[in-house]
Design a protein around this motif. Structure first.
Motif, PDB file in Angstrom:
ATOM      1  N   ARG A   1       7.384  -1.893   0.128  1.00 28.27           N
ATOM      2  CA  ARG A   1       7.075  -1.145  -1.566  1.00 28.27           C
ATOM      3  C   ARG A   1       7.304  -2.320  -2.516  1.00 28.27           C
TER       4      ARG A   1
ATOM      5  N   SER B   1       9.133   1.595   5.610  1.00 29.30           N
ATOM      6  CA  SER B   1       7.944   1.451   4.459  1.00 29.30           C
ATOM      7  C   SER B   1       8.549   0.101   3.336  1.00 29.30           C
TER       8      SER B   1
ATOM      9  N   ARG C   1      13.538   3.043   3.773  1.00 29.99           N
ATOM     10  CA  ARG C   1      12.616   1.944   2.166  1.00 29.99           C
ATOM     11  C   ARG C   1      13.153   1.054   1.761  1.00 29.99           C
TER      12      ARG C   1
ATOM     13  N   ALA D   1       6.598  -2.100   8.986  1.00 29.52           N
ATOM     14  CA  ALA D   1       6.013  -0.846   8.556  1.00 29.52           C
ATOM     15  C   ALA D   1       4.739  -0.118   9.399  1.00 29.52           C
TER      16      ALA D   1
END
Length: 407
Positions: free
Chosen positions: A336, A334, A306, A327
């Motif tokens: 973000r 992921s 992440r 992604a």
């Protein structure tokens, strides 16, 4: 008249005597002459008393990393020093070095003033790196109002020596710069005019060296990729604090120009294992994290990854499309991003807030955040906030690795 003359002579005699006494006292406290410096039991150097250890090492082409201009904040110039000639750690060092490091005689070379003979140990990789070498600028482009990507073509004998997380040192020559002469791409001109950055001027009377992390991906073989943030003074302090000496110069280089670099160096690397990896970055902390993530994904890792990245507004967010593509390609990765202060025109629909807040909100819902491994890189304020967040989540210090760019 005679009394005045005698009084003047007496006063002059007292002043001369006091000055000679102070000089004699100073000579006893700070005896003159060279001192001896043993480096890794392999090099035997001579240096003047009262000089900084970092200056001595750089003077003998030992490229100890440094990114903060000798302020003792970046912590890159760590060396081990034995002998009374190095004195005791300064307050600035106690704020950077851990108790364990201080017990092991680790010092910051930029804060260590030499008063006598001593022995110094530096990483062997630094000794073998030698002095700087010439590279050629392959490309240069603006990524954000204060961030420029610079790609250097490396010499043939330096093509495959990088590890994700490494950094290099770049040396700027003596120069003078009027920022009004910089050619800025259209999207970035307005922020510069509003902030008044085009009115800045800077000069350096001697060559200056700073450390910058590598942002290389596997497909960037043969080059060194850097994300350079222009270090501008805080608002209202433009007359007190000059812009960054090396970053300013790097905003002037163009394809075909020559740049002197040394390295690579570093110990901020991905640890082998199977734990889930959480990357948290801000600003040009992007560089080493980008390199690490690409390295892991290209290597076929099946570890869950992440990436949390914080920027102020949409204009400060870069490489976003690249990570969105990753992604889509890798189900176990992921991306973000979050904006702390999105502008009305950004039309931002993603996460808003400081990145440590976004991290806490997501990892609180994680089944076992304390079982993950964390890699952090960015401004010191961000690192401090994220470390406090991880402590609240129950993450042990040995699962956290970071570089705080404390320049």
């Amino acid at each position: 008249m005679t009394e005045i003359l005698l009084g003047s002579l007496v006063i002059m005699g007292l002043v001369v005597g006091l000055a000679m006494g102070l000089l004699a006292f100073r000579s006893r406290l700070l005896p003159s002459g060279d001192i001896g410096l043993d480096v890794n039991d392999r090099m035997h150097l001579r240096a003047k008393r009262g000089v900084r250890l970092l200056d001595v090492l750089h003077g003998f082409d030992i490229p100890i990393p440094a990114a903060c201009g000798g302020k003792g904040t970046c912590g890159l110039c760590r060396v081990t020093v034995l002998g009374d000639g190095a004195g005791t750690p300064q307050a600035t060092e106690r704020g950077v070095l851990s108790p364990r490091e201080r017990r092991a005689h680790v010092r910051l070379a930029c804060q260590t003033t030499l008063s006598g003979d001593c022995a110094v140990w530096v990483p062997d990789g630094i000794l073998s790196a030698g002095s700087g070498f010439a590279c050629t600028v392959a490309s240069a482009r603006m990524l954000a109002p204060l961030i420029r990507e610079i790609v250097l073509n490396m010499p043939d004998d330096r093509l495959s020596t990088f590890r994700a997380g490494d950094f290099m040192q770049i040396t700027a020559p003596a120069y003078r710069l009027d920022f009004a002469t910089l050619e800025l791409p259209e999207p970035f001109r307005e922020p510069w005019e509003i902030a008044g950055w085009s009115e800045m001027r800077v000069s350096s009377e001697a060559a200056v060296t700073r450390a910058y992390s590598l942002a290389n991906r596997p497909e960037d073989a043969g080059t060194a990729v850097f994300n350079i943030r222009l270090a501008v003074p805080p608002p209202g302090r433009e007359t007190e604090i000059p812009p960054g000496l090396v970053s300013s110069w790097l905003f002037t280089v163009n394809p075909g120009d020559s740049v002197t670099a040394s390295g690579p160096f570093g110990d901020f690397h991905v640890r082998p294992g199977t734990r889930e990896m959480i990357f948290v970055g801000g600003g040009v902390g992007m560089a080493p994290l980008r390199a690490m993530i690409h390295q892991e994904l290209a290597g076929g890792t099946d570890r869950r990854i992440r990436y949390f990245y914080g920027a102020r507004a949409a204009a400060d967010l870069f490489y976003s499309e690249e990570f969105e593509a990753l992604a889509r390609q890798h189900k176990h990765f992921s991306w973000r991003p979050a904006l702390s202060d999105p502008a009305p025109g950004d039309r931002w629909t993603g996460a808003s807030g400081f990145i440590h807040e976004i991290l806490q909100a997501e990892m609180t819902r994680h089944a076992s955040p304390e079982e993950c491994e964390y890699y952090l890189c960015g401004p010191p304020v961000m690192i401090s906030a994220v470390l406090a967040t991880l402590q609240r989540l129950g993450v042990e210090p040995d699962a956290i690795f970071y570089d705080d760019f404390g320049a």
